[in-house]
Write a protein that holds these residues in place. Structure first.
Motif, mmCIF file in Angstrom:
data_model
loop_
_atom_site.group_PDB
_atom_site.id
_atom_site.type_symbol
_atom_site.label_atom_id
_atom_site.label_comp_id
_atom_site.label_asym_id
_atom_site.label_seq_id
_atom_site.Cartn_x
_atom_site.Cartn_y
_atom_site.Cartn_z
ATOM 1 N N ALA A 246 44.051 35.680 39.503
ATOM 2 C CA ALA A 246 43.985 36.789 40.463
ATOM 3 C C ALA A 246 42.562 36.972 40.985
ATOM 4 N N LEU A 247 41.581 36.808 40.103
ATOM 5 C CA LEU A 247 40.192 36.909 40.545
ATOM 6 C C LEU A 247 39.848 35.782 41.504
ATOM 7 N N GLY A 248 40.305 34.569 41.208
ATOM 8 C CA GLY A 248 40.050 33.454 42.117
ATOM 9 C C GLY A 248 40.672 33.682 43.480
ATOM 10 N N ALA A 249 41.886 34.219 43.509
ATOM 11 C CA ALA A 249 42.546 34.494 44.788
ATOM 12 C C ALA A 249 41.784 35.544 45.588
ATOM 13 N N ALA A 250 41.097 36.466 44.896
ATOM 14 C CA ALA A 250 40.392 37.550 45.586
ATOM 15 C C ALA A 250 39.028 37.126 46.117
ATOM 16 N N ILE A 251 38.386 36.113 45.525
ATOM 17 C CA ILE A 251 37.005 35.799 45.914
ATOM 18 C C ILE A 251 36.823 34.397 46.469
ATOM 19 N N HIS A 252 37.680 33.455 46.123
ATOM 20 C CA HIS A 252 37.452 32.076 46.569
ATOM 21 C C HIS A 252 37.586 31.977 48.085
ATOM 22 N N GLY A 253 36.643 31.249 48.695
ATOM 23 C CA GLY A 253 36.620 31.109 50.145
ATOM 24 C C GLY A 253 35.958 32.272 50.842
ATOM 25 N N ARG A 254 35.396 33.206 50.081
ATOM 26 C CA ARG A 254 34.750 34.381 50.662
ATOM 27 C C ARG A 254 33.308 34.473 50.175
ATOM 28 N N CYS A 255 32.560 35.376 50.795
ATOM 29 C CA CYS A 255 31.220 35.682 50.319
ATOM 30 C C CYS A 255 31.318 36.919 49.449
ATOM 31 N N VAL A 256 30.910 36.795 48.200
ATOM 32 C CA VAL A 256 31.027 37.885 47.226
ATOM 33 C C VAL A 256 29.690 38.618 47.170
ATOM 34 N N VAL A 257 29.706 39.887 47.522
ATOM 35 C CA VAL A 257 28.517 40.721 47.483
ATOM 36 C C VAL A 257 28.604 41.590 46.235
ATOM 37 N N ALA A 258 27.539 41.622 45.462
ATOM 38 C CA ALA A 258 27.487 42.452 44.260
ATOM 39 C C ALA A 258 26.153 43.153 44.206
ATOM 40 N N TYR A 259 26.155 44.349 43.656
ATOM 41 C CA TYR A 259 24.906 45.081 43.486
ATOM 42 C C TYR A 259 24.309 44.671 42.153
ATOM 43 N N ASN A 260 23.157 44.022 42.194
ATOM 44 C CA ASN A 260 22.531 43.338 41.062
ATOM 45 C C ASN A 260 23.372 42.108 40.705
ATOM 46 N N LEU A 261 23.438 41.195 41.639
ATOM 47 C CA LEU A 261 24.261 39.995 41.497
ATOM 48 C C LEU A 261 23.939 39.166 40.253
ATOM 49 N N PRO A 262 22.662 38.936 39.900
ATOM 50 C CA PRO A 262 22.423 38.085 38.728
ATOM 51 C C PRO A 262 23.157 38.553 37.486
ATOM 52 N N TYR A 263 23.280 39.863 37.319
ATOM 53 C CA TYR A 263 23.987 40.365 36.138
ATOM 54 C C TYR A 263 25.487 40.097 36.246
ATOM 55 N N ASP A 264 26.110 40.529 37.330
ATOM 56 C CA ASP A 264 27.563 40.366 37.467
ATOM 57 C C ASP A 264 27.956 38.897 37.511
ATOM 58 N N LEU A 265 27.173 38.081 38.175
ATOM 59 C CA LEU A 265 27.499 36.659 38.240
ATOM 60 C C LEU A 265 27.376 36.023 36.861
ATOM 61 N N GLY A 266 26.354 36.428 36.092
ATOM 62 C CA GLY A 266 26.217 35.913 34.737
ATOM 63 C C GLY A 266 27.399 36.296 33.865
ATOM 64 N N VAL A 267 27.892 37.529 34.031
ATOM 65 C CA VAL A 267 29.060 37.988 33.258
ATOM 66 C C VAL A 267 30.294 37.163 33.613
ATOM 67 N N ILE A 268 30.550 36.989 34.907
ATOM 68 C CA ILE A 268 31.718 36.206 35.336
ATOM 69 C C ILE A 268 31.577 34.761 34.875
ATOM 70 N N ALA A 269 30.377 34.207 34.993
ATOM 71 C CA ALA A 269 30.173 32.808 34.598
ATOM 72 C C ALA A 269 30.440 32.617 33.109
ATOM 73 N N ARG A 270 29.997 33.554 32.283
ATOM 74 C CA ARG A 270 30.241 33.408 30.846
ATOM 75 C C ARG A 270 31.726 33.521 30.522
ATOM 76 N N GLU A 271 32.423 34.399 31.236
ATOM 77 C CA GLU A 271 33.858 34.527 30.995
ATOM 78 C C GLU A 271 34.601 33.254 31.418
ATOM 79 N N VAL A 272 34.244 32.705 32.567
ATOM 80 C CA VAL A 272 34.890 31.465 33.015
ATOM 81 C C VAL A 272 34.565 30.325 32.058
ATOM 82 N N HIS A 273 33.321 30.300 31.588
ATOM 83 C CA HIS A 273 32.920 29.251 30.657
ATOM 84 C C HIS A 273 33.680 29.376 29.334
ATOM 85 N N ARG A 274 33.863 30.599 28.857
ATOM 86 C CA ARG A 274 34.637 30.813 27.622
ATOM 87 C C ARG A 274 36.089 30.384 27.817
#
Length: 374
Positions: A246-274
């Motif tokens: 569901a997360l992939g369907a919501a963000i793939h092919g789009r530009c994802v804007v986050a407030y303090n991106l390094p933190y949120d991207l690191g969180v998502i990356a660790r979850e995907v890696h796990r």
């Protein structure tokens, strides 16, 4: 030779004195052979029988220290009991629990040496070796990603050449790409996701779900976002792997804007890696490749840095802008994602909150350079 041994054996052992209990006290190295200490009985596979009397004491002297240890008759001792497998397992479990500690990421108990015993470090920051490996690998992966603030290949060439200011950046990105805003809430400062939301620039959430982290939620994190383990249990919150599609369907092919991106991207990356390691069954370079490919299907943009430039609070020592807190939202993922979408729209329109002109630091001029600022 045999005669000499018999004569030596016939010599009585020297009694140092008589113990207050009435039994003799021998020197430790000069005593009858059938009298053993408790340690010697144990080494011989024996143990004291029930109410077995002390027949004598052995006087010992070692490095200016002396004492007396009881001696028991070997023939009166009983065979030592052998622990059953269940008893050995219980003993091993008790020894493990005596030195075990809880990983701040996965929540599992481990008795491996800790990375640090710094009392200033909170328990949720101390993790086991597998979780520490995941953190290191994902940090390196996120650092290697190309996090373009916009989509250079789709922006007007003049903006790409001159370097747009915050307003021009947000306006060009809004007009040239499909933008969504993402926010996460975690179980601790470096923990797993407990709340996840993705929304469009209109503030409507395309994904809003609680997530079971698979580890403890620190009291400090609960104090910020209010999410507890009981809330997740009542909501029957899924694991991250269950919402990954569901997360992939919501963000793939789009530009994802986050407030303090390094933190949120690191969180998502660790979850995907796990997910890649534990669910897909990949390891090492394969797991990193899976994570990088999954993240690379979206473009990522940080809103905090351009907004901080727009807000204009200058730090004279570090010669840059102070990072600002998100002005909208209540520290829940859906609210903060909608707040980021609102702020992004206001920044694109030039109406986002900012300091008065007299209090602002240097701003980018029309060519993307800072004016002189005294």
């Amino acid at each position: 030779m045999a005669t000499e041994k018999k004569e030596a054996a016939a010599v009585p052992h020297q009694v140092v004195r008589v113990h207050e209990s009435g039994v003799p006290v021998y020197r430790l190295g000069d005593r009858p052979a059938h009298l053993l200490t408790r340690r010697e009985l144990n080494q011989a596979g024996l143990a004291r029988a029930h109410r077995q009397p002390v027949l004598a004491y052995a006087h010992w002297f070692y490095y200016k220290k002396s004492g007396e240890t009881p001696l028991y008759d070997r023939s009166a001792a009983r065979p030592k009991k052998v622990a059953t497998p269940a008893q050995l397992a219980a003993l091993a479990r008790g020894r493990f629990l005596a030195r075990a500690w809880q990983c701040g990421d996965c929540g599992e108990l481990t008795d491996e040496p800790r990375d640090t015993d710094d009392p200033r470090q909170s328990p949720d920051e101390i993790v086991c070796t597998p979780c520490s490996t995941i953190r290191r690998e994902v940090h390196a992966l996120v650092a290697s990603l190309s996090l373009a603030p916009a989509l250079p290949e789709r922006l007007p060439s003049v903006l790409d050449a001159l370097g747009p200011g915050p307003v021009e950046w947000a306006a060009a990105l809004r007009d040239s790409a499909s933008v969504v805003c993402l926010d996460t809430e975690t179980a601790s400062l470096h923990g797993w996701v407990v709340d996840l939301a993705v929304c469009g620039l209109d503030g409507h959430a395309s994904l809003d779900t609680l997530v079971t982290p698979g580890g403890p939620i620190s009291p400090g994190a609960t104090a910020i976002h209010g999410i507890t383990a009981d809330m997740l249990e009542e909501a029957n919150a899924p694991r991250f792997s269950a919402v990954l599609d569901a997360l992939g369907a919501a963000i793939h092919g789009r530009c994802v804007v986050a407030y303090n991106l390094p933190y949120d991207l690191g969180v998502i990356a660790r979850e995907v890696h796990r997910h890649a390691r534990l669910t897909v069954g990949l390891d090492g370079a394969d797991a990193l490749a899976y994570t990088g490919t999954w993240l690379g299907r979206a473009r990522w943009a940080d809103l905090m840095e351009p907004y901080s430039t727009w807000y204009g609070e200058w730090h004279p020592y570090f010669q840059n802008y102070r990072w600002q807190s998100l002005p909208y939202g209540d520290h829940r993922a859906a609210s903060d994602a909608a707040g980021a979408a609102r702020l992004f729209g206001e920044l694109a329109d030039g109406t986002a909150p900012r300091l008065p002109a007299s209090e602002r630091g240097p701003q980018p001029d029309d060519y993307g350079y800072f004016d002189d600022f005294e």
